[in-house]
Motif scaffolding. Structure first.
Motif, PDB file in Angstrom:
ATOM      1  N   HIS A   1       0.814  -1.220   0.000  1.00 24.34           N
ATOM      2  CA  HIS A   1       0.000   0.000   0.000  1.00 24.34           C
ATOM      3  C   HIS A   1       0.849   1.272   0.000  1.00 24.34           C
ATOM      4  N   GLU A   2       2.083   1.161   0.561  1.00 29.01           N
ATOM      5  CA  GLU A   2       2.921   2.364   0.640  1.00 29.01           C
ATOM      6  C   GLU A   2       4.136   2.335  -0.270  1.00 29.01           C
ATOM      7  N   GLY A   3       4.271   1.310  -1.101  1.00 30.16           N
ATOM      8  CA  GLY A   3       5.479   1.292  -1.922  1.00 30.16           C
ATOM      9  C   GLY A   3       5.522   0.174  -2.936  1.00 30.16           C
ATOM     10  N   GLU A   4       6.612   0.074  -3.635  1.00 33.64           N
ATOM     11  CA  GLU A   4       6.818  -1.009  -4.595  1.00 33.64           C
ATOM     12  C   GLU A   4       8.300  -1.301  -4.719  1.00 33.64           C
ATOM     13  N   LYS A   5       8.627  -2.513  -5.181  1.00 33.34           N
ATOM     14  CA  LYS A   5      10.032  -2.887  -5.327  1.00 33.34           C
ATOM     15  C   LYS A   5      10.178  -3.842  -6.515  1.00 33.34           C
ATOM     16  N   VAL A   6      11.145  -3.523  -7.381  1.00 37.17           N
ATOM     17  CA  VAL A   6      11.407  -4.365  -8.544  1.00 37.17           C
ATOM     18  C   VAL A   6      12.468  -5.409  -8.185  1.00 37.17           C
ATOM     19  N   PHE A   7      12.200  -6.666  -8.494  1.00 37.80           N
ATOM     20  CA  PHE A   7      13.198  -7.733  -8.347  1.00 37.80           C
ATOM     21  C   PHE A   7      13.612  -8.164  -9.752  1.00 37.80           C
ATOM     22  N   PRO A   8      14.846  -7.830 -10.160  1.00 34.57           N
ATOM     23  CA  PRO A   8      15.257  -8.166 -11.533  1.00 34.57           C
ATOM     24  C   PRO A   8      15.392  -9.679 -11.734  1.00 34.57           C
ATOM     25  N   GLU A   9      15.479 -10.083 -12.981  1.00 32.49           N
ATOM     26  CA  GLU A   9      15.643 -11.497 -13.390  1.00 32.49           C
ATOM     27  C   GLU A   9      16.716 -12.186 -12.545  1.00 32.49           C
ATOM     28  N   GLN A  10      16.347 -13.295 -11.906  1.00 28.72           N
ATOM     29  CA  GLN A  10      17.287 -14.054 -11.074  1.00 28.72           C
ATOM     30  C   GLN A  10      16.715 -15.445 -10.827  1.00 28.72           C
ATOM     31  N   PRO A  11      17.544 -16.397 -10.343  1.00 27.25           N
ATOM     32  CA  PRO A  11      17.027 -17.732 -10.048  1.00 27.25           C
ATOM     33  C   PRO A  11      15.877 -17.648  -9.046  1.00 27.25           C
TER      34      PRO A  11
ATOM     35  N   ASP B   1      14.324 -15.761  -1.591  1.00 34.08           N
ATOM     36  CA  ASP B   1      14.994 -15.175  -0.417  1.00 34.08           C
ATOM     37  C   ASP B   1      14.714 -13.672  -0.333  1.00 34.08           C
ATOM     38  N   GLY B   2      14.776 -12.995  -1.466  1.00 29.87           N
ATOM     39  CA  GLY B   2      14.508 -11.550  -1.488  1.00 29.87           C
ATOM     40  C   GLY B   2      13.070 -11.240  -1.110  1.00 29.87           C
ATOM     41  N   LEU B   3      12.134 -12.048  -1.604  1.00 25.94           N
ATOM     42  CA  LEU B   3      10.713 -11.819  -1.290  1.00 25.94           C
ATOM     43  C   LEU B   3      10.442 -12.113   0.188  1.00 25.94           C
TER      44      LEU B   3
ATOM     45  N   ALA C   1      12.566 -11.799   2.621  1.00 24.54           N
ATOM     46  CA  ALA C   1      13.144 -10.672   3.371  1.00 24.54           C
ATOM     47  C   ALA C   1      12.186  -9.473   3.363  1.00 24.54           C
ATOM     48  N   LEU C   2      11.605  -9.181   2.193  1.00 17.79           N
ATOM     49  CA  LEU C   2      10.644  -8.066   2.099  1.00 17.79           C
ATOM     50  C   LEU C   2       9.394  -8.363   2.926  1.00 17.79           C
ATOM     51  N   ILE C   3       8.879  -9.586   2.824  1.00 15.79           N
ATOM     52  CA  ILE C   3       7.669  -9.960   3.563  1.00 15.79           C
ATOM     53  C   ILE C   3       7.908  -9.837   5.069  1.00 15.79           C
ATOM     54  N   SER C   4       9.056 -10.323   5.563  1.00 13.73           N
ATOM     55  CA  SER C   4       9.291 -10.261   7.010  1.00 13.73           C
ATOM     56  C   SER C   4       9.470  -8.821   7.468  1.00 13.73           C
ATOM     57  N   GLN C   5      10.067  -8.003   6.604  1.00 12.40           N
ATOM     58  CA  GLN C   5      10.237  -6.573   6.930  1.00 12.40           C
ATOM     59  C   GLN C   5       8.868  -5.879   7.045  1.00 12.40           C
ATOM     60  N   LEU C   6       8.004  -6.096   6.046  1.00 13.53           N
ATOM     61  CA  LEU C   6       6.669  -5.474   6.080  1.00 13.53           C
ATOM     62  C   LEU C   6       5.818  -6.074   7.198  1.00 13.53           C
ATOM     63  N   PHE C   7       5.942  -7.401   7.417  1.00 13.53           N
ATOM     64  CA  PHE C   7       5.198  -8.060   8.493  1.00 13.53           C
ATOM     65  C   PHE C   7       5.589  -7.467   9.844  1.00 13.53           C
ATOM     66  N   ASN C   8       6.902  -7.291  10.098  1.00 12.87           N
ATOM     67  CA  ASN C   8       7.361  -6.760  11.381  1.00 12.87           C
ATOM     68  C   ASN C   8       6.926  -5.307  11.567  1.00 12.87           C
ATOM     69  N   HIS C   9       6.907  -4.562  10.461  1.00 20.12           N
ATOM     70  CA  HIS C   9       6.463  -3.169  10.507  1.00 20.12           C
ATOM     71  C   HIS C   9       4.978  -3.096  10.878  1.00 20.12           C
ATOM     72  N   ALA C  10       4.196  -4.087  10.399  1.00 17.22           N
ATOM     73  CA  ALA C  10       2.744  -4.071  10.596  1.00 17.22           C
ATOM     74  C   ALA C  10       2.340  -4.635  11.955  1.00 17.22           C
ATOM     75  N   ASN C  11       3.248  -5.386  12.609  1.00 17.90           N
ATOM     76  CA  ASN C  11       2.863  -6.078  13.841  1.00 17.90           C
ATOM     77  C   ASN C  11       3.626  -5.574  15.068  1.00 17.90           C
TER      78      ASN C  11
END
Lengths: 232, 232
Positions: free
Chosen positions: B202-212, B218-220, B222-232
């Motif tokens: 709701h407050e942002g976006e992030k591009v993950f370039p082509e990768q395995p 792992d990147g997703l 990390a983002l999910i846990s960051q947003l989850f911790n911010h929300a909780n």
């Protein structure tokens, strides 16, 4: 004498299909509805791949025309990958001109979408129902049997009911030399490593009891080569 | 000092999701038309399985609700196998009551057959066309988000066009916390080992370039846990 007996025991199994060209279809087809969705069926390709392996072991030169499967190409077999029934027919037409035997083991979709959407279809907000118009696919084995009347054509009939009746009708209607009837009621056969079938030809029938698909394939290849030699 | 630096380098990666319960859906669903035929889509399940593996590596207790795939269950992950959208919803409802995070990565069929034939449908001799009536499946992630409003819900949007617009609409309409947009035009993403995505919240976006896909997971996570911790 003992030496002759030992030589006979140690000799490789007779090359029932030496110098014969065999085309085998295997697996399901996938008929796209849009770039994401498709219509398919539960064929794993195991029976067709087992037949390709058995035919190659019997000395045949084998071309396997395969729908999408997760299987490894048997040693010594040429494989052509296709998705749709139309692609499967095109490939079979190309490779069957010089073939002696055609074995149609693929579970080819009878129908495809009348129109394939070029973009992913969106869910309608207005309606809970969606009507999809399908059109008949070409009948691959009937077309091959008609195009190449010299071919010895073996079909498969996977049915959940009236197995013998449907199989014998297909044998006759599609101008095949042999049909293998496969009872797929109650989750039998699909993606299993064992199977039991009944083979019907114009002058007889033979039951193959439950056994591993590779062993069943050896039995079917033996029957096919026997009937083929009788006919040629 | 050197010892402290070495200890830091050799330490296990931070357990971003330690003591967290994560439910992840993966793969396609299969909607039967009869005992043989089904409607499905081209999802291989690779992205969802990579996320399950990455979440387990981040210390989470992971339940993977999986449609039919050819993949091996990642180490330390509980897996529940389902076929249809309805079965997937039932399984997700059961396992989400105690979950902290729900990641809906499965490509769930939007529609199923209005009626499933109990015997294999026969080709009609009379007509070349067949009309198939489909009805809408339940919206799994929207239903889960509504049933468990405390859950941090992450959706996926696989689209061939209007990717950002469709993804942001889904984020809002389905009450999700994050959506991962996946461009599947031109055979991209499906059954590939690499992928590129854009994450919208709701407050942002992030591009993950082509990768395995495993590295992307792992990147997703990390983002999910960051947003989850911010929300909780």
């Amino acid at each position: 004498d003992l030496v002759a007996a030992a030589v006979q025991i140690l000799a490789p199994s007779p090359q029932l299909l030496a110098n014969k060209q065999v085309v085998i279809t295997a697996g399901p087809t996938r008929e796209p509805l849009d770039p994401v969705r498709y219509l398919s069926n539960r064929s794993s390709g195991k029976m067709g791949y087992a037949l390709a392996s058995a035919a190659a072991a019997a000395g045949a030169s084998v071309t396997l025309v395969s729908g999408p499967t997760q299987l490894t190409t048997p040693a010594g077999v040429d494989r052509i990958d296709v998705n749709t029934a139309t692609e499967m027919l095109d490939a079979c037409q190309r490779v069957s001109a010089k073939a002696d035997i055609f074995i149609g083991c693929a579970a080819i979709s009878d129908y495809r979408a009348a129109a394939v959407a070029t973009e992913k279809m969106k869910k309608s907000e207005d309606s809970d129902a969606l009507s999809l118009t399908l059109v008949k696919n070409p009948d691959v084995i009937a077309t091959i049997a008609k195009t190449y009347p010299q071919l010895f054509c073996v079909g498969f009939a996977a049915e959940t009911q009236h197995l013998k009746d449907y199989a014998q009708r297909k044998l006759k209607d599609k101008n095949l030399q042999l049909i293998i009837a496969n009872d797929v009621a109650g989750n039998k056969a699909f993606d299993q490593d064992q199977n039991s079938v009944t083979a019907y030809w114009h002058e007889g029938e033979k039951v193959f009891p439950e056994q591993p698909k590779r062993q069943l394939a050896d039995g079917l290849i033996a029957l096919i080569s026997q009937l083929f030699n009788h006919a040629n």
